[in-house]
Design a protein around this motif. Sequence first.
Motif, PDB file in Angstrom:
ATOM      1  N   THR A  50      45.876  33.101  39.730  1.00 51.82           N
ATOM      2  CA  THR A  50      45.358  33.032  41.101  1.00 51.82           C
ATOM      3  C   THR A  50      44.734  31.660  41.347  1.00 51.82           C
ATOM      4  N   CYS A  51      44.445  31.368  42.610  1.00 50.97           N
ATOM      5  CA  CYS A  51      43.699  30.145  42.906  1.00 50.97           C
ATOM      6  C   CYS A  51      42.526  30.472  43.820  1.00 50.97           C
ATOM      7  N   LEU A  52      41.589  29.540  43.867  1.00 52.25           N
ATOM      8  CA  LEU A  52      40.320  29.765  44.552  1.00 52.25           C
ATOM      9  C   LEU A  52      40.407  29.450  46.046  1.00 52.25           C
ATOM     10  N   THR A  53      40.357  30.506  46.869  1.00 51.65           N
ATOM     11  CA  THR A  53      40.073  30.321  48.297  1.00 51.65           C
ATOM     12  C   THR A  53      38.812  31.095  48.678  1.00 51.65           C
ATOM     13  N   ARG A  54      38.152  31.666  47.666  1.00 47.22           N
ATOM     14  CA  ARG A  54      36.892  32.370  47.924  1.00 47.22           C
ATOM     15  C   ARG A  54      35.814  31.408  48.444  1.00 47.22           C
ATOM     16  N   LEU A  55      35.894  30.142  48.050  1.00 46.35           N
ATOM     17  CA  LEU A  55      34.938  29.168  48.574  1.00 46.35           C
ATOM     18  C   LEU A  55      35.081  29.063  50.090  1.00 46.35           C
ATOM     19  N   ASP A  56      36.311  28.984  50.579  1.00 41.89           N
ATOM     20  CA  ASP A  56      36.545  28.929  52.026  1.00 41.89           C
ATOM     21  C   ASP A  56      36.120  30.237  52.687  1.00 41.89           C
ATOM     22  N   HIS A  57      36.411  31.352  52.029  1.00 38.74           N
ATOM     23  CA  HIS A  57      36.001  32.681  52.518  1.00 38.74           C
ATOM     24  C   HIS A  57      34.474  32.742  52.670  1.00 38.74           C
ATOM     25  N   ASN A  58      33.773  32.280  51.642  1.00 38.66           N
ATOM     26  CA  ASN A  58      32.306  32.302  51.696  1.00 38.66           C
ATOM     27  C   ASN A  58      31.771  31.348  52.754  1.00 38.66           C
ATOM     28  N   ARG A  59      32.439  30.216  52.926  1.00 38.63           N
ATOM     29  CA  ARG A  59      32.051  29.282  53.991  1.00 38.63           C
ATOM     30  C   ARG A  59      32.173  29.959  55.361  1.00 38.63           C
ATOM     31  N   ASN A  80      46.806  27.874  52.471  1.00 37.22           N
ATOM     32  CA  ASN A  80      46.527  26.830  51.495  1.00 37.22           C
ATOM     33  C   ASN A  80      45.037  26.514  51.445  1.00 37.22           C
ATOM     34  N   HIS A  81      44.552  26.159  50.254  1.00 36.29           N
ATOM     35  CA  HIS A  81      43.185  25.626  50.149  1.00 36.29           C
ATOM     36  C   HIS A  81      43.239  24.149  50.523  1.00 36.29           C
ATOM     37  N   SER A  82      43.373  23.933  51.828  1.00 39.83           N
ATOM     38  CA  SER A  82      43.472  22.580  52.384  1.00 39.83           C
ATOM     39  C   SER A  82      43.041  22.680  53.839  1.00 39.83           C
ATOM     40  N   SER A  83      43.116  21.578  54.552  1.00 40.75           N
ATOM     41  CA  SER A  83      42.706  21.606  55.957  1.00 40.75           C
ATOM     42  C   SER A  83      43.697  22.348  56.841  1.00 40.75           C
ATOM     43  N   SER A  84      44.824  22.818  56.277  1.00 37.22           N
ATOM     44  CA  SER A  84      45.774  23.620  57.069  1.00 37.22           C
ATOM     45  C   SER A  84      45.454  25.113  57.012  1.00 37.22           C
ATOM     46  N   GLN A  85      44.525  25.513  56.153  1.00 37.10           N
ATOM     47  CA  GLN A  85      44.185  26.936  56.023  1.00 37.10           C
ATOM     48  C   GLN A  85      43.785  27.521  57.377  1.00 37.10           C
ATOM     49  N   TYR A  86      43.929  28.845  57.496  1.00 38.22           N
ATOM     50  CA  TYR A  86      43.508  29.504  58.739  1.00 38.22           C
ATOM     51  C   TYR A  86      42.375  30.488  58.454  1.00 38.22           C
ATOM     52  N   PRO A  87      41.143  30.140  58.821  1.00 40.64           N
ATOM     53  CA  PRO A  87      40.024  31.081  58.729  1.00 40.64           C
ATOM     54  C   PRO A  87      40.080  32.047  59.920  1.00 40.64           C
ATOM     55  N   SER A 122      46.987  32.272  50.141  1.00 35.75           N
ATOM     56  CA  SER A 122      45.762  33.059  50.267  1.00 35.75           C
ATOM     57  C   SER A 122      45.954  34.207  51.255  1.00 35.75           C
ATOM     58  N   PHE A 123      45.643  35.410  50.780  1.00 35.56           N
ATOM     59  CA  PHE A 123      45.738  36.636  51.571  1.00 35.56           C
ATOM     60  C   PHE A 123      44.407  37.383  51.494  1.00 35.56           C
ATOM     61  N   ALA A 183      49.826  33.844  64.002  1.00 34.83           N
ATOM     62  CA  ALA A 183      51.157  33.648  63.415  1.00 34.83           C
ATOM     63  C   ALA A 183      51.514  32.169  63.339  1.00 34.83           C
ATOM     64  N   GLY A 184      51.140  31.420  64.364  1.00 33.54           N
ATOM     65  CA  GLY A 184      51.386  29.974  64.360  1.00 33.54           C
ATOM     66  C   GLY A 184      50.608  29.271  63.264  1.00 33.54           C
ATOM     67  N   LYS A 185      49.368  29.694  63.073  1.00 29.87           N
ATOM     68  CA  LYS A 185      48.528  29.101  62.019  1.00 29.87           C
ATOM     69  C   LYS A 185      49.072  29.437  60.636  1.00 29.87           C
ATOM     70  N   LEU A 186      49.527  30.684  60.443  1.00 32.62           N
ATOM     71  CA  LEU A 186      50.098  31.078  59.149  1.00 32.62           C
ATOM     72  C   LEU A 186      51.372  30.289  58.850  1.00 32.62           C
ATOM     73  N   LYS A 187      52.179  30.051  59.884  1.00 30.85           N
ATOM     74  CA  LYS A 187      53.413  29.283  59.666  1.00 30.85           C
ATOM     75  C   LYS A 187      53.090  27.854  59.262  1.00 30.85           C
ATOM     76  N   ALA A 188      52.100  27.242  59.909  1.00 33.48           N
ATOM     77  CA  ALA A 188      51.766  25.849  59.605  1.00 33.48           C
ATOM     78  C   ALA A 188      51.282  25.686  58.165  1.00 33.48           C
ATOM     79  N   THR A 189      50.402  26.573  57.732  1.00 34.87           N
ATOM     80  CA  THR A 189      49.881  26.450  56.364  1.00 34.87           C
ATOM     81  C   THR A 189      50.949  26.834  55.345  1.00 34.87           C
ATOM     82  N   GLY A 190      51.818  27.793  55.703  1.00 36.71           N
ATOM     83  CA  GLY A 190      52.921  28.150  54.824  1.00 36.71           C
ATOM     84  C   GLY A 190      53.913  27.009  54.664  1.00 36.71           C
ATOM     85  N   ASP A 191      54.215  26.312  55.767  1.00 37.01           N
ATOM     86  CA  ASP A 191      55.129  25.161  55.709  1.00 37.01           C
ATOM     87  C   ASP A 191      54.571  24.080  54.789  1.00 37.01           C
ATOM     88  N   GLU A 192      53.270  23.867  54.842  1.00 36.52           N
ATOM     89  CA  GLU A 192      52.644  22.862  53.983  1.00 36.52           C
ATOM     90  C   GLU A 192      52.801  23.243  52.505  1.00 36.52           C
TER      91      GLU A 192
END
Length: 332
Positions: A154-163, A187-194, A283-284, A306-315
């Motif tokens: 797994t990878c860490l997106t809990r930091l973004d979740h906690n933010r 993605n754990h990047s600026s493309s993620q969708y909170p 991240s799910f 859906a648009g946000k999920l596509k953008a981060t998925g494309d990245e």
Amino acid sequence: MGKAPIKVLITGAAGQIGYALAPRVASGSMLGADQPVILHLLDIPPAAQSLDGVKMELIDSAFPLLHGVVATTDVDEATKDVDIAVMVGGFPRKAGMERKDVMSKNVSIYKSQASALEKNAKPGVKVLVVANPANTNALILKENAPSIPPENITCLTRLDHNRALGQVAERTGTPVSEVKNVIIWGNHSSSQYPDVAHGTVAGKPIKEAVADDAWLAGDFISTVQQRGAAIIKMRGMSSALSAASSACDHIRDWIKGTPSGTWVSMGVFSDGSYGAPKDVVFSFPVECKDGGWSIVQGLKIDDFAAGKLKATGDELVEEKALALECLAESSQ
């Protein structure tokens, strides 16, 4: 008889995050107040002296749960019989470096460490990748450790979740413990969708509690996406305390389970749920039980999401292609 110690590997252990993480694990924040641990600390040879200093401080702290410390620059010694691996070490992007150069460095690191885990770790080892690009580093690790079940990487997106939890709590003047079920997608990047569409504050939908759709669709998202950069600007260094805390949260919930009706965000191997690309680490929202995780299903996704999920998925698909290109070049 007390519980047998669990062996926890921390790579990059002499760095900022490792220095913040090791005492939290030793004090029970990750695995509980009744679970002894043996820490395996790994870093590169130039950091060997600093690593020994970390070991000295851990011994001096006299943590009752800490039953041993292995501090080493040898990857085989570090990975020997570990139950949990927290992969903090990686190659950071430096000024003037091309994206491919950074990816190539990390592919080399994670290919090597995957092989060591494959050879030396416990068969059921649970792996959490923290070092960026975290999602793609986790994917490279998976590709090079075929005997480790994909669901155990797994990878860490809990930091973004906690933010995200923290931003909603601060905005509504509510204790963060009352904020539930935000989601970090992708993605754990600026493309993620909170995403707060399914979350609550003290049992009330977040959208109602905040009562400011413009903030939720604008500043909230960008603040969570850019929080790491903002902290670097303020401190002159990257997030360490919060990264260490969220790594403990990630492992604790994965092993001990999430409370009923509550989910958390984890970067896991994608099965294509919610239209995410398959065969990337995405991240799910997940629920954890009996040492496993499952993606929360049946959530309504509107066109904006859906648009946000596509953008981060494309990245992530683009990152994967670059990583596999680097992996192929390294094998020549």
